[in-house]
Design an enzyme around this catalytic site. Structure first.
Site, short mmCIF file in Angstrom:
data_model
loop_
_atom_site.label_atom_id
_atom_site.label_comp_id
_atom_site.label_asym_id
_atom_site.label_seq_id
_atom_site.Cartn_x
_atom_site.Cartn_y
_atom_site.Cartn_z
N HIS A 75 0.83 -1.21 0.00
CA HIS A 75 0.00 0.00 0.00
C HIS A 75 0.86 1.26 0.00
O HIS A 75 0.67 2.16 -0.82
CB HIS A 75 -0.90 0.01 1.23
CG HIS A 75 -1.58 1.31 1.48
ND1 HIS A 75 -2.77 1.66 0.88
CD2 HIS A 75 -1.23 2.38 2.25
CE1 HIS A 75 -3.13 2.88 1.27
NE2 HIS A 75 -2.21 3.34 2.10
N HIS A 80 1.34 5.25 -2.47
CA HIS A 80 1.68 6.64 -2.14
C HIS A 80 2.88 7.19 -2.91
O HIS A 80 2.89 8.36 -3.29
CB HIS A 80 1.99 6.76 -0.65
CG HIS A 80 0.78 6.69 0.23
ND1 HIS A 80 -0.16 7.69 0.29
CD2 HIS A 80 0.35 5.72 1.09
CE1 HIS A 80 -1.11 7.36 1.14
NE2 HIS A 80 -0.84 6.17 1.64
N GLU A 121 -5.98 9.05 0.50
CA GLU A 121 -6.26 7.62 0.40
C GLU A 121 -7.36 7.28 -0.61
O GLU A 121 -7.24 6.30 -1.33
CB GLU A 121 -6.66 7.08 1.78
CG GLU A 121 -5.57 7.17 2.84
CD GLU A 121 -4.43 6.18 2.62
OE1 GLU A 121 -4.44 5.46 1.60
OE2 GLU A 121 -3.54 6.13 3.47
N SER A 140 -4.13 0.59 -4.22
CA SER A 140 -3.63 -0.70 -3.73
C SER A 140 -4.78 -1.68 -3.54
O SER A 140 -4.63 -2.70 -2.87
CB SER A 140 -2.85 -0.52 -2.43
OG SER A 140 -3.64 0.08 -1.43
#
Length: 225
Positions: A75, A80, A121, A140
């Site tokens: 993730h 990111h 997110e 993700s």
């Protein structure tokens, strides 16, 4: 940037952060810091304010591939890091971190966390080709990426800062509402705001239900439950 990361990690099961830092540092001056998992708010804010992004050093199991409550390296790194190579987004993340101490002073960490959740997110963005997912939580998760853009079920609402700061979010299911920004440049408008009035108005109030639409919302698509 993505090609550079793929080349650096070719044949590797786990990304090598020191190699990624050479690429990311040259792009925006950010670097990655390995952490065991979730870290305290003040430590997290300090890392972001100084252009350090904490990356969990553990990997999820195969049965957790599409969803995980606590972030892992899959993730953090693949969700990111690509965005942190974008100068506009990189600057936004630094300013977000610098705003952390004010939120903590007002006891409003939960409100600021909602902004992170709904933008960093699970953010959606308008493009000439339609809505696109850019949040790391969706990138993700293959299924939620598709769901967030194509499914008729969730609400999609034009971004409004105070609305987002006061809206609860889902940690164990796909989101009921997504907020849509017009461009990454819109993030600068967020950074330039004084959050103090929002924190004061939101203090002590129950958050807005994530399924609820408000009369003041600019609704892009209304959810079908």
């Amino acid at each position: 940037f993505i090609d550079g990361l793929e080349a650096l990690n070719a044949g590797e099961a786990i990304p090598r952060l020191e190699d990624a830092n050479k690429v990311l540092g040259g792009a925006t001056g950010w670097r990655l810091i390995a952490v065991p998992g979730l870290i305290p708010d003040d430590v997290f804010f300090d890392h972001l304010a100084n252009r350090r992004f904490p990356v969990a050093w553990w990997m999820r199991g195969e049965h957790e591939l599409d969803y995980l409550v606590e972030p892992d390296i899959f993730h953090d790194f693949f969700g990111h890091v690509p965005l942190l190579s974008n100068p506009v987004f990189a600057n936004y993340m630094e300013k977000y971190g610098k705003g952390g101490p004010k939120a903590m002073k007002h006891g409003a960490q939960n409100m600021l966390a909602r902004l992170y959740w709904y933008i960093v997110e699970f953010g959606l963005i308008k493009t000439k080709d339609g809505l696109r997912a850019f949040g790391a939580g969706m990138l993700s998760s293959k299924d939620e990426t598709i769901y967030s853009v194509e499914s008729p079920k969730p609400n999609r609402v034009a971004f409004d800062l105070e609305r987002v700061l006061n809206t609860a979010y889902m940690v164990d299911d796909f989101q009921k509402t997504y907020f849509v920004i017009d461009s990454l440049e819109q993030l600068f408008e967020i950074c330039d705001c004084d959050f103090t009035p929002f924190y004061e108005r939101g203090a002590g109030k129950a958050p807005i239900d994530p399924e609820k639409l408000l009369p003041t919302d600019t609704v892009i698509t209304r959810g079908q439950w």
